[in-house]
Design an enzyme around this catalytic site. Structure first.
Site, PDB file in Angstrom:
ATOM      1  N   CYS A 107      -2.323   3.654  11.006  1.00 42.25           N
ATOM      2  CA  CYS A 107      -1.969   2.229  11.029  1.00 42.25           C
ATOM      3  C   CYS A 107      -1.014   1.915  12.190  1.00 42.25           C
ATOM      4  CB  CYS A 107      -1.409   1.791   9.680  1.00 42.25           C
ATOM      5  SG  CYS A 107      -1.359  -0.017   9.526  1.00 42.25           S
ATOM      6  N   HIS A 210      -5.825   3.834   5.937  1.00 41.45           N
ATOM      7  CA  HIS A 210      -4.717   4.567   5.309  1.00 41.45           C
ATOM      8  C   HIS A 210      -5.190   5.735   4.439  1.00 41.45           C
ATOM      9  CE1 HIS A 210      -1.243   1.999   6.305  1.00 41.45           C
ATOM     10  NE2 HIS A 210      -2.149   1.050   6.411  1.00 41.45           N
ATOM     11  N   GLU A 212      -3.510   8.128   3.464  1.00 37.68           N
ATOM     12  CA  GLU A 212      -2.430   8.541   2.536  1.00 37.68           C
ATOM     13  C   GLU A 212      -2.502   7.792   1.209  1.00 37.68           C
ATOM     14  OE1 GLU A 212      -2.009   6.362   4.825  1.00 37.68           O
ATOM     15  OE2 GLU A 212      -0.484   4.897   4.272  1.00 37.68           O
TER      16      GLU A 212
END
Ligand code: MN
Length: 233
Positions: A107, A210, A212
């Site tokens: 990001c 993303h 994560e």
């Protein structure tokens, strides 16, 4: 020996704290790496030391990059920036490239990589583009919200094959002009570049989505795994 990967922290000025979403660390551990949160500093000697000792650097998500970094004036829809973090990551990127240490940007990590290497950013996609795609999705962030097309003959295509990949999306900025040295490796249906790589290096890649937030998903494991594998060498 597991590769140790330095993660850039997010700074919360209101709480006077540095923090990290656990998904970054869980995602790395899940594929055989160990993520450690770095201090926030722009001390060149400390940063040099950190890059020397780390097996790789993960540039995490966070506040908007200061538009001054890509030669633009701040528009009203640009979010707050962290001057210290911008300085730290600029130097980290330079040092990591000099040492050919693997770098993975997520990001903001993609955005600052592009800015540091000479590209520019949209300060707000809704304001500055015609896009109707949901790039800034509401929770939960572990589901996918739009597709990207992976471009052929890229490291990402070597991992997933060329074609569509469904991703989550939690950003209001994006790449306006691509840095001269970077190559696009995935694009959203509205044309926005959602992943880049730097040819000629061990592993310098970044994604606008993303992993994560969905580190247990197979596609997140694959990209994090490729990064950790590069850090092992
Ligand atoms: Mn997106």
């Amino acid at each position: 020996m597991k590769p140790i990967i330095g993660l850039t922290p997010i700074d919360d000025t209101e709480r006077d704290s540095l923090w990290m979403l656990p998904g970054y660390m869980q995602g790395l551990e899940n594929v055989g790496g160990v993520g450690v949160m770095l201090p926030q500093t722009d001390d060149p000697a400390i940063l040099k030391e950190l890059v020397t000792r780390m097996d790789g650097i993960l540039l995490t998500g966070g506040k908007d990059v200061d538009p001054g970094l890509y030669g633009e004036r701040r528009e009203s829809d640009c979010g707050v920036s962290s001057a210290m973090r911008d300085r730290m990551e600029t130097r980290l990127i330079e040092l990591a490239l000099q040492a050919d240490k693997p770098v993975f940007g997520i990001c903001r990590g993609l955005q600052i990589l592009n800015a540091v290497l000479g590209g520019t950013l949209y300060q707000d996609l809704k304001k500055q583009t015609e896009t109707t795609l949901t790039h800034n999705m509401p929770k939960p962030y572990d589901r996918t919200i739009h597709e990207v097309t992976i471009l052929p003959d890229t490291p990402l295509a070597a991992l997933y094959g060329p074609g569509p990949l469904a991703v989550n999306s939690r950003h209001h900025q994006g790449i306006k002009t691509l840095a001269p040295a970077l190559k696009a490796q995935a694009k959203a249906p509205d044309g926005l570049i959602e992943s880049v790589y730097l040819p000629g290096y061990r592993f310098v890649q970044a994604v606008q989505w993303h992993p994560e937030h969905r580190w247990q998903a197979a596609d997140s494991r694959e990209i994090l795994g490729a990064f950790v594998e590069a850090c092992e060498q």
